[in-house]
Design a protein around this motif. Structure first.
Motif, PDB file in Angstrom:
ATOM      1  N   ALA A   1       9.709 -36.883  15.261  1.00 32.91           N
ATOM      2  CA  ALA A   1      10.296 -36.244  16.442  1.00 32.91           C
ATOM      3  C   ALA A   1       9.850 -34.793  16.553  1.00 32.91           C
ATOM      4  N   LEU A   2       9.778 -34.101  15.430  1.00 37.49           N
ATOM      5  CA  LEU A   2       9.331 -32.706  15.442  1.00 37.49           C
ATOM      6  C   LEU A   2       7.885 -32.598  15.926  1.00 37.49           C
ATOM      7  N   ILE A   3       7.032 -33.485  15.445  1.00 39.21           N
ATOM      8  CA  ILE A   3       5.631 -33.486  15.892  1.00 39.21           C
ATOM      9  C   ILE A   3       5.559 -33.778  17.386  1.00 39.21           C
ATOM     10  N   THR A   4       6.352 -34.743  17.848  1.00 39.23           N
ATOM     11  CA  THR A   4       6.372 -35.077  19.286  1.00 39.23           C
ATOM     12  C   THR A   4       6.885 -33.898  20.099  1.00 39.23           C
ATOM     13  N   LEU A   5       7.917 -33.233  19.607  1.00 38.42           N
ATOM     14  CA  LEU A   5       8.470 -32.070  20.302  1.00 38.42           C
ATOM     15  C   LEU A   5       7.429 -30.958  20.427  1.00 38.42           C
ATOM     16  N   ILE A   6       6.688 -30.742  19.387  1.00 38.28           N
ATOM     17  CA  ILE A   6       5.635 -29.720  19.425  1.00 38.28           C
ATOM     18  C   ILE A   6       4.575 -30.087  20.456  1.00 38.28           C
ATOM     19  N   LEU A   7       4.228 -31.380  20.519  1.00 44.03           N
ATOM     20  CA  LEU A   7       3.256 -31.821  21.527  1.00 44.03           C
ATOM     21  C   LEU A   7       3.807 -31.665  22.946  1.00 44.03           C
ATOM     22  N   ILE A   8       5.083 -31.964  23.135  1.00 44.54           N
ATOM     23  CA  ILE A   8       5.707 -31.842  24.459  1.00 44.54           C
ATOM     24  C   ILE A   8       5.619 -30.413  24.968  1.00 44.54           C
ATOM     25  N   TRP A   9       5.817 -29.454  24.089  1.00 45.81           N
ATOM     26  CA  TRP A   9       5.839 -28.069  24.506  1.00 45.81           C
ATOM     27  C   TRP A   9       4.457 -27.418  24.529  1.00 45.81           C
ATOM     28  N   GLY A  10       3.399 -28.232  24.443  1.00 50.07           N
ATOM     29  CA  GLY A  10       2.067 -27.748  24.764  1.00 50.07           C
ATOM     30  C   GLY A  10       1.177 -27.300  23.631  1.00 50.07           C
ATOM     31  N   VAL A  11       1.590 -27.490  22.411  1.00 54.69           N
ATOM     32  CA  VAL A  11       0.697 -27.154  21.305  1.00 54.69           C
ATOM     33  C   VAL A  11      -0.389 -28.228  21.266  1.00 54.69           C
ATOM     34  N   GLN A  12      -1.619 -27.828  21.096  1.00 53.78           N
ATOM     35  CA  GLN A  12      -2.737 -28.757  21.092  1.00 53.78           C
ATOM     36  C   GLN A  12      -2.680 -29.672  19.875  1.00 53.78           C
TER      37      GLN A  12
ATOM     38  N   MET B   1      15.764 -17.823  36.023  1.00 52.66           N
ATOM     39  CA  MET B   1      15.688 -19.136  36.625  1.00 52.66           C
ATOM     40  C   MET B   1      14.246 -19.630  36.637  1.00 52.66           C
ATOM     41  N   ASP B   2      13.301 -18.693  36.600  1.00 57.42           N
ATOM     42  CA  ASP B   2      11.889 -19.048  36.650  1.00 57.42           C
ATOM     43  C   ASP B   2      11.497 -19.896  35.434  1.00 57.42           C
ATOM     44  N   PHE B   3      12.045 -19.579  34.260  1.00 57.03           N
ATOM     45  CA  PHE B   3      11.748 -20.332  33.033  1.00 57.03           C
ATOM     46  C   PHE B   3      12.168 -21.789  33.184  1.00 57.03           C
ATOM     47  N   PHE B   4      13.380 -22.015  33.709  1.00 54.49           N
ATOM     48  CA  PHE B   4      13.893 -23.375  33.848  1.00 54.49           C
ATOM     49  C   PHE B   4      13.065 -24.180  34.841  1.00 54.49           C
ATOM     50  N   ASP B   5      12.624 -23.538  35.924  1.00 52.73           N
ATOM     51  CA  ASP B   5      11.798 -24.246  36.909  1.00 52.73           C
ATOM     52  C   ASP B   5      10.405 -24.520  36.374  1.00 52.73           C
ATOM     53  N   GLN B   6       9.844 -23.566  35.660  1.00 54.99           N
ATOM     54  CA  GLN B   6       8.478 -23.688  35.154  1.00 54.99           C
ATOM     55  C   GLN B   6       8.363 -24.765  34.070  1.00 54.99           C
ATOM     56  N   TYR B   7       9.375 -24.917  33.256  1.00 56.10           N
ATOM     57  CA  TYR B   7       9.312 -25.854  32.135  1.00 56.10           C
ATOM     58  C   TYR B   7      10.279 -27.034  32.295  1.00 56.10           C
TER      59      TYR B   7
ATOM     60  N   LYS C   1       9.705 -30.141  33.244  1.00 61.36           N
ATOM     61  CA  LYS C   1       9.161 -31.374  32.655  1.00 61.36           C
ATOM     62  C   LYS C   1       9.349 -31.392  31.134  1.00 61.36           C
ATOM     63  N   GLU C   2       9.098 -30.277  30.473  1.00 59.64           N
ATOM     64  CA  GLU C   2       9.258 -30.186  29.029  1.00 59.64           C
ATOM     65  C   GLU C   2      10.726 -30.320  28.617  1.00 59.64           C
ATOM     66  N   GLN C   3      11.628 -29.726  29.417  1.00 62.67           N
ATOM     67  CA  GLN C   3      13.051 -29.813  29.113  1.00 62.67           C
ATOM     68  C   GLN C   3      13.560 -31.249  29.241  1.00 62.67           C
TER      69      GLN C   3
END
Length: 177
Positions: A61-72, A1-7, A9-11
């Motif tokens: 969309a793929l580039i945006t998804l990568i940015l959403i999940w924290g890749v610089q 459950m920790d993963f779902f709470d921690q991320y 915003k990204e989800q």
């Protein structure tokens, strides 16, 4: 459950992005089909343009998804520039493929001629006159009066003079001058 709470915003952002991609693909598809219908463009050409646009939407969309999940962003640009360099070097010998695809898209939207038109290509070495049978992503198929099938690359239509000799009438297959 920790993963779902921690991320969380990204989800949520990923879910919104997926909805935006689905919505934009649907809207773009309808707009291109409406344009094609008003211009009487063939369904096969319409599907090809929609396919190219959907590929572009998916890449963005793929580039945006990568940015959403924290890749610089700088890491993405370094990766993209490296991939673009490799592809650019590999495709340098195949520039005509990209040129033909681009020309095919331009022919779709500018619509200077259509299937059934009789055209004359002003080429000093080899005059080509015939009826257009097909307009594809890479080439146009022309049937000469003698029955010869000539495959002409799309990019050459922007390098040679073209005369439209006869256009088909709307009533039947007869040609008008």
């Amino acid at each position: 459950m920790d993963f779902f709470d921690q991320y969380l915003k990204e989800q949520i952002s990923t879910g919104v992005l997926i909805l935006i991609v689905i919505l934009s693909r649907t809207v773009v598809s309808k707009l291109v089909r409406r344009y094609a219908k008003t211009s009487q463009i063939i369904e096969r050409r319409t599907n090809l343009v929609i396919k190219y646009i959907n590929i572009l939407i998916n890449i963005l969309a793929l580039i945006t998804l990568i940015l959403i999940w924290g890749v610089q962003a700088k890491d993405i640009f370094i990766t993209i520039s490296s991939i673009a360099t490799v592809i650019g070097v590999a495709m340098f010998a195949q520039w005509s493929i990209l040129s033909n695809i681009t020309s095919g898209i331009i022919l779709f939207f500018s619509f200077p001629f259509k299937i059934g038109d009789v055209i004359l290509i002003h080429d000093k070495d080899y005059l080509v006159e015939g009826e257009i049978e097909d307009i594809g992503a890479f080439h146009v198929t022309i049937r000469s009066k003698e029955g010869e099938v000539v495959i002409y690359p799309n990019n050459l239509f922007f390098q040679k003079g073209i005369s439209i000799i006869k256009k088909p009438t709307n009533n039947n297959n007869d040609f008008t001058d």
